[in-house]
Design a protein around this motif. Structure first.
Motif, PDB file in Angstrom:
ATOM      1  N   ALA A 321      83.180  48.572   5.676  1.00 14.54           N
ATOM      2  CA  ALA A 321      84.019  47.473   5.195  1.00 14.54           C
ATOM      3  C   ALA A 321      85.221  48.015   4.431  1.00 14.54           C
ATOM      4  N   GLU A 322      85.009  49.112   3.666  1.00 16.99           N
ATOM      5  CA  GLU A 322      86.127  49.696   2.916  1.00 16.99           C
ATOM      6  C   GLU A 322      87.138  50.341   3.872  1.00 16.99           C
ATOM      7  N   VAL A 323      86.650  51.039   4.945  1.00 19.51           N
ATOM      8  CA  VAL A 323      87.544  51.659   5.920  1.00 19.51           C
ATOM      9  C   VAL A 323      88.291  50.580   6.704  1.00 19.51           C
ATOM     10  N   ALA A 324      87.657  49.426   6.936  1.00 16.33           N
ATOM     11  CA  ALA A 324      88.275  48.357   7.719  1.00 16.33           C
ATOM     12  C   ALA A 324      89.461  47.733   7.012  1.00 16.33           C
ATOM     13  N   THR A 325      89.663  48.042   5.723  1.00 19.99           N
ATOM     14  CA  THR A 325      90.859  47.551   5.042  1.00 19.99           C
ATOM     15  C   THR A 325      92.105  48.342   5.452  1.00 19.99           C
ATOM     16  N   ARG A 326      91.893  49.515   6.142  1.00 18.97           N
ATOM     17  CA  ARG A 326      93.029  50.351   6.552  1.00 18.97           C
ATOM     18  C   ARG A 326      93.111  50.523   8.069  1.00 18.97           C
ATOM     19  N   HIS A 327      92.026  50.295   8.790  1.00 19.65           N
ATOM     20  CA  HIS A 327      91.993  50.533  10.236  1.00 19.65           C
ATOM     21  C   HIS A 327      91.241  49.391  10.910  1.00 19.65           C
ATOM     22  N   GLN A 328      91.418  49.317  12.248  1.00 21.60           N
ATOM     23  CA  GLN A 328      90.589  48.427  13.050  1.00 21.60           C
ATOM     24  C   GLN A 328      89.268  49.121  13.332  1.00 21.60           C
ATOM     25  N   VAL A 329      88.158  48.503  12.987  1.00 24.74           N
ATOM     26  CA  VAL A 329      86.828  49.076  13.190  1.00 24.74           C
ATOM     27  C   VAL A 329      86.060  48.151  14.126  1.00 24.74           C
ATOM     28  N   TRP A 330      85.599  48.734  15.249  1.00 20.55           N
ATOM     29  CA  TRP A 330      84.769  48.001  16.208  1.00 20.55           C
ATOM     30  C   TRP A 330      83.388  48.650  16.202  1.00 20.55           C
ATOM     31  N   LEU A 331      82.372  47.865  15.837  1.00 24.63           N
ATOM     32  CA  LEU A 331      80.996  48.357  15.811  1.00 24.63           C
ATOM     33  C   LEU A 331      80.199  47.621  16.884  1.00 24.63           C
ATOM     34  N   PHE A 332      79.586  48.381  17.783  1.00 23.45           N
ATOM     35  CA  PHE A 332      78.769  47.801  18.847  1.00 23.45           C
ATOM     36  C   PHE A 332      77.301  47.964  18.478  1.00 23.45           C
ATOM     37  N   THR A 333      76.549  46.859  18.519  1.00 20.60           N
ATOM     38  CA  THR A 333      75.127  46.907  18.163  1.00 20.60           C
ATOM     39  C   THR A 333      74.376  45.827  18.920  1.00 20.60           C
ATOM     40  N   PRO A 334      73.134  46.097  19.307  1.00 17.45           N
ATOM     41  CA  PRO A 334      72.310  45.041  19.912  1.00 17.45           C
ATOM     42  C   PRO A 334      71.491  44.285  18.869  1.00 17.45           C
ATOM     43  N   GLN A 335      71.628  44.642  17.594  1.00 19.80           N
ATOM     44  CA  GLN A 335      70.801  44.060  16.539  1.00 19.80           C
ATOM     45  C   GLN A 335      71.592  42.994  15.788  1.00 19.80           C
ATOM     46  N   ALA A 336      71.045  41.778  15.755  1.00 20.76           N
ATOM     47  CA  ALA A 336      71.680  40.699  14.993  1.00 20.76           C
ATOM     48  C   ALA A 336      71.620  40.986  13.501  1.00 20.76           C
ATOM     49  N   ALA A 337      70.564  41.716  13.058  1.00 25.55           N
ATOM     50  CA  ALA A 337      70.440  42.038  11.643  1.00 25.55           C
ATOM     51  C   ALA A 337      71.581  42.951  11.197  1.00 25.55           C
ATOM     52  N   THR A 338      72.006  43.875  12.075  1.00 22.32           N
ATOM     53  CA  THR A 338      73.130  44.751  11.734  1.00 22.32           C
ATOM     54  C   THR A 338      74.403  43.940  11.558  1.00 22.32           C
ATOM     55  N   ALA A 339      74.629  42.964  12.456  1.00 23.68           N
ATOM     56  CA  ALA A 339      75.811  42.113  12.335  1.00 23.68           C
ATOM     57  C   ALA A 339      75.787  41.333  11.024  1.00 23.68           C
ATOM     58  N   ALA A 340      74.607  40.803  10.650  1.00 26.15           N
ATOM     59  CA  ALA A 340      74.504  40.050   9.397  1.00 26.15           C
ATOM     60  C   ALA A 340      74.751  40.956   8.199  1.00 26.15           C
ATOM     61  N   LEU A 341      74.249  42.200   8.263  1.00 27.70           N
ATOM     62  CA  LEU A 341      74.454  43.149   7.160  1.00 27.70           C
ATOM     63  C   LEU A 341      75.940  43.441   6.977  1.00 27.70           C
ATOM     64  N   LEU A 342      76.667  43.631   8.073  1.00 28.89           N
ATOM     65  CA  LEU A 342      78.090  43.919   7.981  1.00 28.89           C
ATOM     66  C   LEU A 342      78.871  42.697   7.495  1.00 28.89           C
ATOM     67  N   GLN A 343      78.429  41.500   7.879  1.00 28.37           N
ATOM     68  CA  GLN A 343      79.103  40.303   7.384  1.00 28.37           C
ATOM     69  C   GLN A 343      78.905  40.124   5.878  1.00 28.37           C
ATOM     70  N   ARG A 344      77.731  40.543   5.367  1.00 33.65           N
ATOM     71  CA  ARG A 344      77.526  40.474   3.920  1.00 33.65           C
ATOM     72  C   ARG A 344      78.434  41.486   3.204  1.00 33.65           C
TER      73      ARG A 344
END
Length: 387
Positions: A321-344
Motif C-alpha cells: 500500500a505504501e509503494v502504491a502511493t508512488r507506482h501502479q501495483v497489480w497483485l494477482f491472487t486466487p484468494q479472496a482473503a488476500t484481496a480483503a487484506l490489501l483493501q484493509r
C-alpha cells in the motif's frame, strides 16, 4: 499478445536479414522462413561436400607421400651404389668408371708390353734379371684387381640401370599427380573453409565484445546502484518481517541477511519459504525504487502472501500500500482473503474479478473523448493498487 507477435516478427526479420534475404517487414520475414530453411539445408550439403573434398585431399596427400617415399628409396639405392663404388655423386661415379677403364687399358698395355718383353728378352738365363725387375710390379695382384674392378663395374652398371628405370617410373607418377585436378580442388576447398573460419572468428570477436560490454555494464550497475538497492531492500525487509531481519548485504558474490546490521550472516537457502519470498519482493521493490527515478512504473506481482503468517502478510500488505502511493501495483491472487487484506491496508485499492469467459468485474472504465482516443477499460497511468 500483439506486442509479443511484433517482437517475434522483428526477431525473425533480424535472423532472415543476417542470412542475406531481403524482407519488407516482419510478416514477410515469417513467410521467408521456408526459404531460409532450404538455404540451411543447402549449407549442410556444402559442408558434407567440403568434408568429402578434405577426405579426397588426404587420400591424394597419402599417395604423394607413398610416391615420394619410393623416390627417396630409389635415391637411397643410387646412393648405396655410389657408396659401393666409393664415390660421393654421379660425376665422381663417371670419373671412377673412366679411371677403371683407363686402368684396364693400362693392364692390356702391360700385357702387351710383357709379351713384347718376352719376345725381346726370351726365355733364357740372360732374361732372368730383366724379368726379376719386372716382377716387382706384382702383375698377379694387378690381374686380381682388374678382375675385381670388372665385376664391380658390371654390378654398378646393373644398379645404375635399375635406379634409372625406378627414377623414370616415379617421375612419371609424380607428373601424373601434377596433372590431376584433385589437388587444386582440395586447395580451393581449403581456402573456402579458411574463409568460413575467419567469419566465425569475427562473430566470436563480436560476441566476446558484447560479453565484455555486458560485464562492464553489470559492474557499473553494482558500483552505482547496488549499495542503494541493498539499503532500500534492508528497510523494506525489516518492515515485511516485523524487524526479524533488518539487513540485506552481499557477501562473496552471494546475498545474505542478518538480524542486525553487520551481524552474523544467514544464507538465503537457510531461510523459510515465506521469508525468502519476503526477501525477493523487497529486492524487487528496491530495484523499482532505485531505477525508476521520477517515473511511475507498473509493478506486476503474483500471489506472494500465501507462504506468510498473518502478521507478516499484514505487514506486506501495508508495504504494498505504501509503494502504491508512488507506482501502479497489480497483485494477482486466487484468494479472496488476500484481496480483503490489501483493501484493509489500502482502502482505495480496487478488486477486479476475472470471471469465466474473459469478463472483468469491478473494472472502472475511463471516460472517452472520441471513439478512438482511448480504448474502453484502459486504466490511467497513476499510482494505484489493483488486486
Amino acid at each position: 499478445i500483439e506486442a509479443s507477435v511484433d517482437e517475434y516478427r522483428d526477431e525473425v526479420a533480424a535472423v532472415v536479414q543476417r542470412a542475406g534475404i531481403a524482407v519488407s517487414d516482419g510478416l514477410d520475414a515469417v513467410r521467408s522462413l521456408p526459404a531460409l530453411h532450404a538455404r540451411v539445408l543447402e549449407d549442410d550439403e556444402g559442408r558434407r561436400e567440403l568434408a568429402r573434398i578434405a577426405a579426397e585431399r588426404e587420400r591424394v596427400a597419402a599417395r604423394r607421400e607413398v610416391h615420394a617415399q619410393r623416390l627417396a628409396d630409389a635415391r637411397a639405392e643410387l646412393g648405396r651404389c655410389w657408396e659401393i663404388a666409393g664415390v660421393p655423386d654421379a660425376a665422381a661415379f663417371t670419373a671412377r668408371v673412366a679411371a677403371d677403364r683407363e686402368s684396364l687399358k693400362g693392364t692390356r698395355e702391360r700385357d702387351e708390353a710383357a709379351a713384347r718383353v718376352t719376345e725381346l728378352l726370351g726365355d733364357g738365363e740372360e732374361s732372368a734379371a730383366g724379368r726379376q725387375l719386372l716382377a716387382t710390379a706384382d702383375p698377379v695382384r694387378w690381374d686380381a684387381e682388374v678382375t675385381r674392378l670388372q665385376d664391380t663395374i658390371a654390378q654398378l652398371d646393373d644398379a645404375r640401370d635399375e635406379a634409372v628405370r625406378t627414377h623414370t617410373g616415379h617421375a612419371q607418377q609424380v607428373a601424373a599427380l601434377g596433372a590431376d585436378d584433385a589437388v587444386p580442388r582440395a586447395h580451393q576447398a581449403l581456402s573456402a573453409a579458411q574463409a568460413e573460419v575467419d567469419v566465425l572468428a569475427e562473430r566470436w570477436a563480436v560476441a566476446d565484445a558484447a560479453v565484455r560490454v555486458l560485464e562492464a555494464t553489470l559492474e557499473r550497475f553494482e558500483r552505482e546502484h547496488l549499495p542503494a538497492v541493498l539499503a532500500t531492500a534492508s528497510r523494506l525487509l525489516a518492515a515485511a518481517t516485523l524487524g526479524a531481519w533488518n539487513e540485506v548485504r552481499r557477501l562473496d558474490d552471494q546475498l545474505v541477511v542478518a538480524v542486525v546490521p553487520g551481524g552474523e550472516p544467514c544464507e538465503v537457502d537457510a531461510l523459510s519459504r515465506g521469508t525468502r519470498e519476503q526477501l525477493y519482493i523487497s529486492l524487487r521493490l528496491a530495484l523499482a525504487e532505485e531505477l525508476s527515478g521520477e517515473r511511475r512504473l507498473p509493478l506486476l506481482i503474483d500471489d506472494l502472501l500465501g507462504a506468510s503468517d498473518p502478521e507478516r502478510a499484514a505487514a506486506l500488505a501495508r508495504l504494498l500500500a505504501e509503494v502504491a502511493t508512488r507506482h501502479q501495483v497489480w497483485l494477482f491472487t486466487p484468494q479472496a482473503a488476500t484481496a480483503a487484506l490489501l483493501q484493509r491496508a489500502a482502502p482505495s485499492a480496487r478488486v477486479l474479478e476475472l470471471a469465466r469467459g474473459g469478463e472483468v468485474r469491478g473494472w472502472r472504465v475511463t471516460e472517452q473523448r472520441t471513439a478512438s482516443a482511448q480504448p474502453v477499460g484502459r486504466v490511467p497511468d497513476q499510482p494505484s493498487l489493483d488486486v
